[in-house]
Structures are given as C-alpha cells and as structure tokens.
Design a protein around this motif. Structure first.
Motif, PDB file in Angstrom:
ATOM      1  N   MET B   1     -19.881  -2.488   5.782  1.00 36.58           N
ATOM      2  CA  MET B   1     -18.598  -1.905   6.128  1.00 36.58           C
ATOM      3  C   MET B   1     -17.890  -1.449   4.860  1.00 36.58           C
ATOM      4  O   MET B   1     -17.327  -0.373   4.784  1.00 36.58           O
ATOM      5  CB  MET B   1     -17.708  -2.938   6.829  1.00 36.58           C
ATOM      6  CG  MET B   1     -18.297  -3.481   8.085  1.00 36.58           C
ATOM      7  SD  MET B   1     -18.245  -2.235   9.373  1.00 36.58           S
ATOM      8  CE  MET B   1     -17.009  -2.916  10.425  1.00 36.58           C
ATOM      9  N   LYS B   2     -17.863  -2.324   3.909  1.00 39.83           N
ATOM     10  CA  LYS B   2     -17.096  -2.026   2.721  1.00 39.83           C
ATOM     11  C   LYS B   2     -17.894  -1.059   1.842  1.00 39.83           C
ATOM     12  O   LYS B   2     -19.044  -1.295   1.546  1.00 39.83           O
ATOM     13  CB  LYS B   2     -16.840  -3.327   1.960  1.00 39.83           C
ATOM     14  CG  LYS B   2     -15.530  -3.313   1.215  1.00 39.83           C
ATOM     15  CD  LYS B   2     -15.228  -4.661   0.621  1.00 39.83           C
ATOM     16  CE  LYS B   2     -14.667  -5.612   1.649  1.00 39.83           C
ATOM     17  NZ  LYS B   2     -14.308  -6.890   1.058  1.00 39.83           N
ATOM     18  N   GLY B 208     -15.563   3.701   3.486  1.00 33.56           N
ATOM     19  CA  GLY B 208     -15.199   2.298   3.631  1.00 33.56           C
ATOM     20  C   GLY B 208     -14.802   1.890   5.032  1.00 33.56           C
ATOM     21  O   GLY B 208     -14.319   0.783   5.247  1.00 33.56           O
ATOM     22  N   LEU B 209     -14.990   2.763   6.020  1.00 35.91           N
ATOM     23  CA  LEU B 209     -14.636   2.429   7.399  1.00 35.91           C
ATOM     24  C   LEU B 209     -15.865   2.148   8.254  1.00 35.91           C
ATOM     25  O   LEU B 209     -15.745   1.762   9.412  1.00 35.91           O
ATOM     26  CB  LEU B 209     -13.817   3.568   8.027  1.00 35.91           C
ATOM     27  CG  LEU B 209     -12.407   3.735   7.440  1.00 35.91           C
ATOM     28  CD1 LEU B 209     -11.760   5.008   7.965  1.00 35.91           C
ATOM     29  CD2 LEU B 209     -11.545   2.527   7.772  1.00 35.91           C
ATOM     30  N   GLY B 210     -17.046   2.392   7.709  1.00 33.38           N
ATOM     31  CA  GLY B 210     -18.264   2.112   8.452  1.00 33.38           C
ATOM     32  C   GLY B 210     -18.852   3.311   9.172  1.00 33.38           C
ATOM     33  O   GLY B 210     -19.790   3.169   9.952  1.00 33.38           O
ATOM     34  N   GLN B 307     -11.220  -1.149  -2.492  1.00 36.36           N
ATOM     35  CA  GLN B 307     -10.893  -1.692  -1.171  1.00 36.36           C
ATOM     36  C   GLN B 307     -11.157  -3.183  -1.161  1.00 36.36           C
ATOM     37  O   GLN B 307     -12.264  -3.629  -1.460  1.00 36.36           O
ATOM     38  CB  GLN B 307     -11.733  -0.994  -0.096  1.00 36.36           C
ATOM     39  CG  GLN B 307     -11.435  -1.464   1.324  1.00 36.36           C
ATOM     40  CD  GLN B 307     -12.144  -0.629   2.381  1.00 36.36           C
ATOM     41  OE1 GLN B 307     -12.255   0.580   2.252  1.00 36.36           O
ATOM     42  NE2 GLN B 307     -12.626  -1.280   3.426  1.00 36.36           N
ATOM     43  N   ILE B 308     -10.117  -3.968  -0.800  1.00 40.87           N
ATOM     44  CA  ILE B 308     -10.226  -5.422  -0.831  1.00 40.87           C
ATOM     45  C   ILE B 308     -10.483  -5.971   0.569  1.00 40.87           C
ATOM     46  O   ILE B 308     -11.229  -6.914   0.750  1.00 40.87           O
ATOM     47  CB  ILE B 308      -8.937  -6.064  -1.403  1.00 40.87           C
ATOM     48  CG1 ILE B 308      -8.583  -5.431  -2.763  1.00 40.87           C
ATOM     49  CG2 ILE B 308      -9.069  -7.573  -1.523  1.00 40.87           C
ATOM     50  CD1 ILE B 308      -9.583  -5.664  -3.868  1.00 40.87           C
ATOM     51  N   TRP B 309      -9.806  -5.410   1.570  1.00 41.72           N
ATOM     52  CA  TRP B 309      -9.996  -5.910   2.934  1.00 41.72           C
ATOM     53  C   TRP B 309      -9.765  -4.812   3.952  1.00 41.72           C
ATOM     54  O   TRP B 309      -9.184  -3.778   3.642  1.00 41.72           O
ATOM     55  CB  TRP B 309      -9.107  -7.123   3.236  1.00 41.72           C
ATOM     56  CG  TRP B 309      -7.629  -6.955   2.992  1.00 41.72           C
ATOM     57  CD1 TRP B 309      -6.932  -7.375   1.892  1.00 41.72           C
ATOM     58  CD2 TRP B 309      -6.651  -6.348   3.864  1.00 41.72           C
ATOM     59  NE1 TRP B 309      -5.592  -7.058   2.023  1.00 41.72           N
ATOM     60  CE2 TRP B 309      -5.388  -6.437   3.223  1.00 41.72           C
ATOM     61  CE3 TRP B 309      -6.712  -5.743   5.122  1.00 41.72           C
ATOM     62  CZ2 TRP B 309      -4.207  -5.944   3.795  1.00 41.72           C
ATOM     63  CZ3 TRP B 309      -5.538  -5.246   5.692  1.00 41.72           C
ATOM     64  CH2 TRP B 309      -4.305  -5.351   5.026  1.00 41.72           C
TER      65      TRP B 309
END
Lengths: 160, 749
Positions: B1-2, B208-210, B307-309
């Motif tokens: 995902m990330k 980063g959203l998949g 991007q952390i979370w």
C-alpha cells in the motif's frame, strides 16, 4: 486568458449530447387558475440582438459562480439542446432555470442573475448581442423566440 | 500500500516544479536556505524576521491567521479589536488584489492565511500559490505547477479553499494540494519548492493509495464532465501528444482512470510536524459508474514529504466498520466509492488528534447498490495524528441518501456544562444540526438519540430504521415539512398551501425520495427535501466559535425544495435525480428506441423550488437559516439574524389580498468570523437582500444587533479573515467568479 475566451466553446467542438436542459419545461404553476398561455405571439427571435454584450460577460461570471460546478459550457450548445429549446418562447427556458437551478438550491439566485446566465447561454449558442438588455420579465421574454433564424426572414443574413 | 517511489518521475510536474515564478524575492531569502538536512530547530531563531513559535494559541500566533479556520481548532476567532463597533463604518479598501489576471476560476472560494508578515493565497483553476504584501497588495512571489492532463481532467478545477502554513520557528513552508492531486511544499519566503520534500518539492498524492499508476491519455480537449463522463484513460503504447488539439498522451502518469477519479479542494492541516491530507472524489450528483475511488486520509512528514500513515474512509475487509457494507466494502465492489473527507479539518495539537469530517458514500440520492450504514460516511472521525489510528468516530447520518456530506471543519471549543469544564468539539452539518462531543473520548455532550425515521419505498433501497437526532442544541434549519409548518394566515390560504404540501411526501426530517414517475408505493412524485443538498451549513458558510465565551455562530441556509428519482438510462445506477447522461463520452448506450423524456411531469418533481404559492412560500417564516448564535455551555439558542436583512413579500394573487405578509429572511450562506467584540460577515455569492449593494456587516457578538455595514466591490465568496500587520488590523476576503476574482483588504483610515 479571459473568462469569455475560456467559456465560449466553438460549436464545432460540441460532441456531447445533453439532457439537463433538454427536457421541455412545464409552464410555471399559477397559484390560482388563470387563462391558458396565449399562443406564441413572438415578435423577435434570439438572433435579433436581444441581450447586451455586457450582460453576457457578466453572465459568464454568474455561470462560473453558480453553474460551472455541475455544467461544462459545451453541453449547453449541442443538438439535444437545440432540439428541445429552439422554437420555444424564451420565458420557458428562463422559468426552467429559475425553478430548477441550481440543482442544490433551486430558485436561490436573483432574477437578474438568472437573466445574465440566460444571456450567456445565448452567446454560447452563437446568438448575437445587441443594444437592448434582456429583462428578467417573463412577459417580455415570452415575446422572444429561441431560434437560429431572425424573426423577419428578409433581414436574415446568409447562414454559414 | 505504502509507496516510496518518489523517484518515479512525473515528467510534466517535475519539469514544472522549476517554474516557480519569483517576483521581487527578498534578498535574505537566499541566505536563509540551509544546505543541511533539516532538523527540529530551536524556537529562538536568530534575526528579526523569525516566525513566532512561542505563545502559540491553538497553533496560531497572536494577531495572525495561520490556519484556514484561523487556528487548529477552526475557531475563525481573532482576539483583535482595533476594528470595532465604534469605527467599523469607517473601514476603507486598502487594496484589491486581482486574481483574475492570473487566470479564470469558478467562484473564488479561498480564505487566505497570514503568517509572519506575509499573506498567502491560492487562485485560479490552476490553484496557483501566491504571497502578497499585506500592506500594499503587491504580489511577492507566485508558484504554479503545470500538471498536464492530470489538470485537464481534474474533478475540482478551481482555486480551492486555501493553502497550509507551517513553521518550526526558522524554516517556513506554504503547502498546496493541487487540482491534479500533487502536494507541493514551498519556501514561504521565496515560493521555491523545498528540494528536500518529495521529488524537488513535489509529492505525487496519487501514489501511495494502492492503485496502479499508468501513463495517461485523453480523447478530447475538454474537462471532465461532472457525472464522471469524458475521463482520461490509460495511454496506448507509443501514443503521443497533440499539443494543438490537446489529445493523446502527454507523459503524465496517474492512477489508472478505470478506478475512477480523485481530487482535492481543501488544504491539508498541520498537526505539529505532520501534514494531514485527504481527498475529494467524483461528484455524486449524476455519476455514471457504480465503482469509484473512495476517501483516504494520510499523514506525511512535513520535512521529507514521506507518507507515514493512511486511514481508509471506506474500511477495507478486516478493518473496523467493514461490516457496515452488507455487500462488501473492498475497493472495486459495486456501490463502493466516495466517503471522501473533502472539507477542511481541525486538530488539537495538545491531544495530538486530528478531526476528519467525512462526506457521503456514492451516490447522492440512491443507496440501493450499497446496503448498510456505509462507515465512515457522514461521520466525524478522530485520528491520532502521529499514527493515523482511529480514536473514536460518530456517524451522523446512516446510509445517506440526502447528499448530507459533512461540509465543514468541526469547531473545537472548551465549554462549561453543568459546572464541569469540557474539551468539546461541535460539528455543523448540512442536515441542520450541531453534533457536540467530548473531543478526547467522543462521548456526546448531550444525548444524541437514535430515532425512528420514514422508510424509502423505492425498489431495493434499504434505509436505516433510525437516525441519530441531537437532543441539544435545537436545529438551525427547517427540518422536513409537517402540517404545523404551513402558512395559515386565512383558512383559504391554509387549505391551498396544505394541498400543495400534500403533493409531495411529508415528514419531520430525513424524508426519503420517491420515484418521479409516481410508481413507488406512495404514488407521490416528489418528497419534500429540507434541508436540501446545500444545507443547512455548506461549503460557503459554516460556524465560528468564541473561545472566551463558549458561543458558536452558525451561518446556514434554510430552504425547502423537492426531490424525486428516476432511472438514467445511460448510467449504471438504478436511480438518480432526473437526468440522462446519454451521449456523453463514457456513458452507457441508451436502450433501443429511448427518447429523452419530453417533460418531467409538470416541473414539480425532481429538484425544484416549487414550494411557492402566488409568490409566497408555503412555509411559515421562522428564525432559521441566516446566522444563529448558541451558548454552547447550555446548548441554548441566544439570538438569530437573517443574512443581510429582510426582503418584503408581495403577492398579486387574490388569495393573499386581505393579508399583510411578513417579510422573509434574505437567503444564502453568510460567511462569518468572530473577533473580540464583533461577528463580521459577508452575505456569500448568492446571499443577502436581492439588488442590495454588496456589503460587509458587523454585529455585536453578544446580542446580534447590527453595529456596522460597509460597501464592498462585490459580494464575498469565501469566509473572511483578519490579522494585525504593522500595527493595523486588516480584514481580507475573496470575491468574484469567472474572470473577475480578487482579494479585497479593508482597514481603518
């Protein structure tokens, strides 16, 4: 780039059918029974210069403020729009806008703003500006026919 | 995902990142650019221009306006009092900054920021970022990202609500989320992208959203149609760009458009050093496709752009809330999309929490494809800003079919309830209610009661049996339509008005739509719709709170319209409000022999303002809409005023011949902020008394009494802001639309 340049879509580029303004409107509902609407005694058409250039310019800003979040300009100029509205008195389109638009808050604009948006719609459809203002007056608008030909054919310039 | 693939070049964007235009960059700016890897800095930075870090109140420096809503609490409050009741009418225009010269826009919906001596704004459909001299209105620098067809097909092509400001006391950043969904971090002094942030200052938020990233192409030069027609598509191998016709593949990379659309219109919010950013999705008015990109909230490191979370606003299988999607919540499932948190956010930096007001699921008026409560749709979600973990949430509308997106950042306010000091949060909504909670725990301050509501009679629509109704405070907008709401000046008037009311489905609130052709069980062709899709509170209005008194001031609409649904033959949805998408690029082919309906059954169905009898609304005049002030310590209404005044009501209809009609309140969403003594407001783009000169108003915040009004060039189009610069208080607001957008600054002579 000015708003006018941005929002006036050449008709040649129009590829979209459009439904929102394609429905034939009903007459505004009178509160108490009145005589049925008189036959269209139109004396002018929208090719006779029924709005001013300044109105259309202001109308482009009204369109940007209230309409553009749902409507791209190109979809107001296609064949379905012509099929549904051409030949009808202009007060019907005015009444439709005033009654049903903007979708999220129908009837929330001032009458003048609806008239400005209408002037811009006319310009979008290649109808010429003139010296006289388009009034937010249903009776006056009833005497103007939405059309691509002038009221008096003898004054009709050659069509491209 | 990330995704950490920041090395993936976005050719157009990366190239353009060097195009920051700098007008008269201050000389010291160059020297200030440190070469080393940034570390947290001591608060006492050398030099006279260091931004204030000590004495921050709710994340804001005294006299500044560092957040969209003034501070992290979204109070829209300023303690300034130089402009007050005694001198408001002497306010003069200091300058008018012409945003239209930089390009067109929709209506100019931006509230600028003021920090450390500069004003920061966004402008135009490109969402260019500018710094402005607050004293003169001179443009100091400008930055614009060229996004190619990512912009050409962006679902939110307008300036948006504003930028984001951050400082550690030494470095200063202005962060913008662009229409094409990039995030750019700029040096606040120069407007240059921060080379240590993302790739040359740019983070591609579509990463980063998949979703798979693909090269993009377009088949037409126009913008995305609101219904999600005419989108971009995946480019074919070897496809090239025709720069004249603006079709083909221009080298832009993005999420494969088969997944749907993604955008943003609100700024990210800073919570300490975490950038918290969400997204908007496709509009839900008349969508064509049953599947679209949902909402996400993410945390990014402000120094690196890493991007952390990520928090899923449509919970994915196995996550909390996934069971509220009875046919599954996995992205790509029929009915899954939206739940986007498109409004501005709020935060409590001390609690380390960020508060996310979430929009509604796909689509606005029909939920038959997505049975269940559809978490986290229409919820207020509290997240740990460091980790993105959910702390609490509250769903304000279950299984929304009224377009009741949560449109505004919640207001954080400390109040004293029954003798106990509470850290509270209150959410203003389209549906006309304030929902108030303990912001640490999510416990309602006053009971919010699950109450039985009317059920839909449209095939396959399974409405929630109950909706949560706050016991306090009372609503600020008309709720539904019941008999006691109807005008009754004479028995004949009441009879006529009631006959009109009974043409559509009536009820106390949350009235489900019927079918516009009269084929659903009730046989009716419309339902009353109040509040409508514009609220209540909506994007233009919303609330300000006074941290000193515990008052809240809510600007809202109170209207009455109707709704009825029908099948769009060229959309995948079984129902929507009347419309057909036939003929649009990407729409379904209409069934053989289909003809666009010649009429919509008398103009009384669909969405309409047909609640007027002889020029008179059938609703009794009430103190709703306009501006409502509540004392949140008690949950009581304190005062109410209309938005800009009253409008005489006249009728030529004989029905009203014997009656002196009371005036109606002017309409529209007021745009307000609160200072030491005043509530200052503009009437909004469509508000106020028709044909009145545009004005900025001041009312005594304790009583609601108008104490001043000054003429302004045109009506406000966004919430105003205020700040102190070189000893003078300014009020700045956006105005205009299309080609005539500007910021206007007012100050005392």
């Amino acid at each position: 780039m000015s708003a006018a340049v941005r929002f006036v879509a050449p008709i040649a580029l129009v590829v979209f059918a459009y439904a929102e303004l394609s429905a034939v409107p009903a007459s505004p509902r009178p509160a108490t029974p009145t005589a049925p609407p008189a036959a269209v005694d139109t004396v002018r058409t929208t090719m006779d210069g029924v709005y001013t250039a300044a109105q259309a310019t202001k109308g482009a800003d009204v369109f940007a403020a209230f309409c553009r979040s749902c409507h791209t300009p190109t979809v107001h100029t296609g064949g379905p729009f012509r099929a549904k509205w051409f030949g009808r008195p202009l007060d019907e389109l005015f009444g439709y806008l005033r009654r049903e638009m903007p979708k999220n808050e129908p009837g929330s604009m001032s009458d003048d703003e609806y008239a400005l948006a209408l002037a811009y719609l006319l310009r979008m459809n290649g109808m010429p500006a003139g010296a006289e203002s388009l009034a937010a007056d249903s009776a006056a608008l009833h005497r103007i026919r939405l059309d691509s030909v002038r009221a008096d054919p003898s004054t009709q310039s050659p069509r491209r | 995902m990330k995704s950490r693939i920041f090395a993936v070049a976005v050719p157009v964007a990366a190239a353009a990142a060097t195009l920051a235009l700098t007008f008269s960059a201050p000389l010291h700016a160059q020297a200030a650019r440190a070469k080393s890897v940034p570390q947290p800095r001591p608060i006492s930075a050398p030099g006279g221009t260091a931004p204030v870090m000590t004495g921050l109140v709710r994340g804001n420096a005294p006299g500044e306006w560092r957040y969209w809503g003034s501070d992290a609490f979204s109070t829209r409050y300023s303690p300034l009092d130089q402009i007050n009741a005694s001198n408001f009418n002497t306010l003069q225009m200091a300058w008018q900054w012409n945003a239209g010269t930089f390009g067109p826009d929709e209506y100019y919906r931006t509230t600028p920021l003021y920090a450390n001596g500069r004003l920061f704004t966004v402008a135009t459909t490109r969402r260019s970022v500018m710094a402005i001299d607050p004293e003169t209105g001179e443009t100091l620098w400008m930055y614009r990202l060229e996004e190619g067809i990512r912009w050409q097909k962006a679902p939110r092509q307008f300036a948006g609500r504003g930028p984001t400001y951050w400082t550690d006391g030494r470095e200063e950043r202005v962060i913008v989320v662009t229409p094409g969904y990039h995030m750019v971090s700029l040096d606040a002094k120069t407007g240059r992208p921060d080379p240590r942030f993302g790739t040359n200052g740019v983070v591609d938020l579509q990463e980063g959203l998949g979703f798979p990233m693909v090269p993009l192409a377009v088949d037409d030069s126009g913008s995305l149609v609101i219904s999600d027609a005419a989108p971009a598509r995946k480019a074919k191998p070897g496809e090239t760009w025709d720069a004249v016709k603006k079709v083909g593949a221009d080298g832009t990379v993005g999420i494969d458009p088969v997944n749907g659309q993604i955008a943003a219109s609100s700024p990210a919010i800073m919570v300490n050093d975490m950038i918290v950013v969400g997204n908007s999705s496709i509009h839900g008015y008349y969508p064509i496709r049953l599947r679209n990109i949902p909402g996400f909230v993410r945390g990014f490191d402000v120094r690196t752009g890493r991007q952390i979370w990520k928090f899923n606003l449509v919970p994915q299988p196995g996550e909390f809330g996934a069971e509220s999607w009875e046919r599954g919540s996995k992205i790509g499932t029929e009915g899954v999309g939206k739940n986007d948190a498109w409004a501005t956010y709020s935060a409590d930096p001390e609690l380390g929490m960020v508060y996310i007001p979430v929009g509604m699921p796909l689509m606005d008026e029909y939920g038959g494809h997505r049975p269940g409560n559809n978490l986290f749709g229409n919820s207020l979600v509290a997240l740990d800003a460091r980790t993105g973990k959910r702390k609490w949430h509250f769903q304000m509308v279950h299984h929304d079919i009224w377009d009741y997106d949560t449109p505004m950042s919640p207001n954080l306010i400390d109040i004293t309830v029954n003798g106990t000091r509470r850290k509270a949060i209150t959410q203003s909504t389209k549906q006309g209610w304030l929902y108030t909670f303990d912001r640490a725990t999510g416990e309602p301050i006053w009971p919010i009661v699950e109450t039985p509501v009317l059920q839909s009679d449209i095939p396959d629509e399974k409405t929630s049996p109950t909706q949560p109704i706050p016991s306090r405070p009372a609503p600020y907008s008309q709720q539904g339509l019941v008999e006691s709401d109807i005008i009754d000046y004479t028995p004949a008037i009441r009879d006529s008005a009631l006959a009109m009311a009974k043409k559509c489905r009536m009820g106390s609130y949350f009235i489900p739509a019927v079918t516009a052709d009269g084929t659903s069980r009730s046989g009716l062709r419309c339902s009353w719709y109040a509040p409508g899709a514009s609220g209540g509170v909506n994007i233009d209005g919303g609330a300000a709170v006074d941290p000193e008194t515990g008052m809240i001031y809510v600007a809202s609409l109170s209207g009455l319209s109707t709704i009825g649904l029908q099948k769009d033959p060229c959309s995948e949805f079984r129902y929507s409000s009347p419309r057909d998408n036939c003929g649009l690029i990407g729409a379904l082919t209409p069934p053989a022999g289909y003809v666009t309906p010649a009429a919509r059954g008398g103009g009384f169905e669909g969405r309409s303002n047909a609640s007027v009898l002889g020029g008179v609304s059938i609703l009794k005049p009430k103190e709703l809409g306009g501006i409502t002030a509540y004392d949140m310590n008690a949950g009581d209404k304190k005062w109410w005023i209309p938005n800009g005044g009253f409008v005489p009501v006249k009728s030529t209809d004989p029905l009203f011949a014997s009656v002196t009609l009371p005036p109606r309140a002017a309409g529209g969403q007021a745009q307000l902020m609160v200072t030491k003594t005043l509530v200052i407001y503009g009437t909004g783009r469509g508000g106020g008394v028709p044909n009145a000169k545009p004005q900025l108003f001041a009312v005594d915040k304790a009583t609601g009494r108008q104490v001043g009004a000054v003429e302004i060039p045109s009506r406000t189009t966004a919430v105003p802001m205020t700040f102190l610069h070189k000893g003078k208080q300014y009020v700045v607001f956006a105005t205009g639309a299309g080609g005539s957008t500007s910021l206007v600054a007012m100050r005392l002579p």
